[in-house]
Design an enzyme around this catalytic site. Structure first.
Site, short mmCIF file in Angstrom:
data_model
loop_
_atom_site.label_atom_id
_atom_site.label_comp_id
_atom_site.label_asym_id
_atom_site.label_seq_id
_atom_site.Cartn_x
_atom_site.Cartn_y
_atom_site.Cartn_z
N ASP A 37 26.60 -55.20 -42.78
CA ASP A 37 26.21 -54.60 -41.49
C ASP A 37 26.32 -55.69 -40.42
O ASP A 37 26.32 -56.88 -40.75
CB ASP A 37 24.74 -54.09 -41.56
N ASN A 90 31.28 -46.83 -44.24
CA ASN A 90 30.32 -45.93 -43.60
C ASN A 90 29.94 -46.34 -42.18
O ASN A 90 29.48 -45.51 -41.41
CB ASN A 90 29.08 -45.88 -44.52
N TYR A 156 34.69 -39.94 -30.72
CA TYR A 156 34.10 -39.75 -32.04
C TYR A 156 34.90 -38.73 -32.84
O TYR A 156 35.22 -38.94 -34.02
CB TYR A 156 32.64 -39.31 -31.88
N LYS A 160 36.99 -39.54 -36.24
CA LYS A 160 36.64 -38.93 -37.53
C LYS A 160 37.81 -38.10 -38.09
O LYS A 160 38.01 -38.06 -39.30
CB LYS A 160 35.37 -38.09 -37.39
N ILE A 189 22.75 -35.35 -39.20
CA ILE A 189 21.81 -35.92 -40.16
C ILE A 189 20.73 -36.70 -39.41
O ILE A 189 21.05 -37.45 -38.46
CB ILE A 189 22.55 -36.88 -41.13
N THR A 191 19.07 -39.48 -38.66
CA THR A 191 19.08 -40.94 -38.79
C THR A 191 18.93 -41.52 -37.39
O THR A 191 19.05 -40.80 -36.39
CB THR A 191 20.42 -41.45 -39.37
#
Ligand code: NAD
Length: 250
Positions: A37, A90, A156, A160, A189, A191
């Protein structure tokens, strides 16, 4: 059952959200995990928690939008654990919200650099290492927005869709070499990617787009990533797998 016993897995963006859950689930299933990360604090904390739970993990600070960092990440994985069996690409960001005709140019570059180029740079160095070892598994984090559009998110959405294409290209090239490559398409999701930036009202509006009547949890996405990473999915490659509470079916 430890389905990833003796495997070494690398997860980018593993300091938070979905990546954190994937790394933890990989470790619980017996893998040694490289937590990568740009966020040192988040990444260190995930690695420490895995170690404290009796698992094997190291943290490597790495910027997925930097090809040199991606090369170094694979090199460090090999030097620490001697092999690389699984990679989950990810790391990603949401980016600014604006119509395509007004989308800030620098924001376009940033989102494409992290969300699309980052996946390519990852695979660019993971694939040769896996090929040399005779096999491996890659799971790329796409989105439902890798299949359909969404107002205000052109960078985005484009990134993707690109991740899905890259996944298919690599699967066609590498499946006969024992390397499986798949993409996951989560719906919205819960997060920090959402909760940090959206109001309760905005979150509620997103819930309404999912016929299941709620947002997804990162642990639910991790379960699909685990299955795609495990020998249980041995004939699965080149696929794009929505996990979206019927968002796309709607
Ligand atoms: P998150 O913000 O909780 O976690 C993302 C992690 O990626 C963070 O730890 C961040 O520091 C890291 N990161 C950001 N830029 C990086 C870079 N350049 N190099 C390395 N690490 C970097 O978000 P999340 O929801 O867990 O998102 C993970 C992935 O899932 C992303 O690719 C995202 O697009 C995708 N996704 C998320 C949702 C959602 O609704 N949350 C839906 C579909 C797909």
């Amino acid at each position: 059952m430890e389905v990833l016993k003796n495997k070494v897995a690398l997860v980018t963006g593993a300091g938070s959200g979905i990546g954190k859950c994937v790394a933890e689930l990989y470790a619980r299933n017996g893998a040694s995990v490289v937590i990568s990360d740009i966020d040192e604090k988040g990444g260190e904390a995930v690695a420490k928690a895995i170690q404290q739970a009796g698992g094997k993990a190291i943290f490597v600070k790495s910027d997925s939008s930097n090809p040199g960092d991606c090369e170094q990440l694979v090199a460090q994985t090999l030097s620490e654990f001697k092999q690389l069996d699984i990679a989950c690409n990810n790391a990603g960001i949401g980016g600014a919200a604006a119509p395509t005709g007004e989308y800030p140019l620098e924001e376009w570059q940033k989102v494409i650099n992290i969300n699309l180029n980052g996946v390519f740079y990852g695979m660019r160095y993971q694939l040769p290492a896996m090929e040399k070892a005779g096999g491996g598994v890659i799971v790329n984090m796409a989105s439902i927005l890798g299949a359909v559009g969404f107002a205000g998110s052109c960078a985005y959405v484009a990134a993707k869709h690109g991740v899905v294409g890259l996944t298919q290209a690599a699967a066609v090239e590498y499946s006969a070499k024992g390397i499986r490559v798949n993409a996951v398409g989560p719906g919205f999701i819960e997060t920090p990617l959402l909760t940090k930036h959206l109001s309760q009202e905005q979150m509620q509006a997103l819930v309404g787009l999912h016929p299941i009547g709620r947002l997804g949890q990162p642990e639910e996405v991790a379960e699909m990533v685990l299955w795609l990473s495990s020998p249980q999915s041995s004939f699965v490659t080149g696929g794009y797998y929505p996990i979206d509470g019927a968002y796309l079916a709607r």
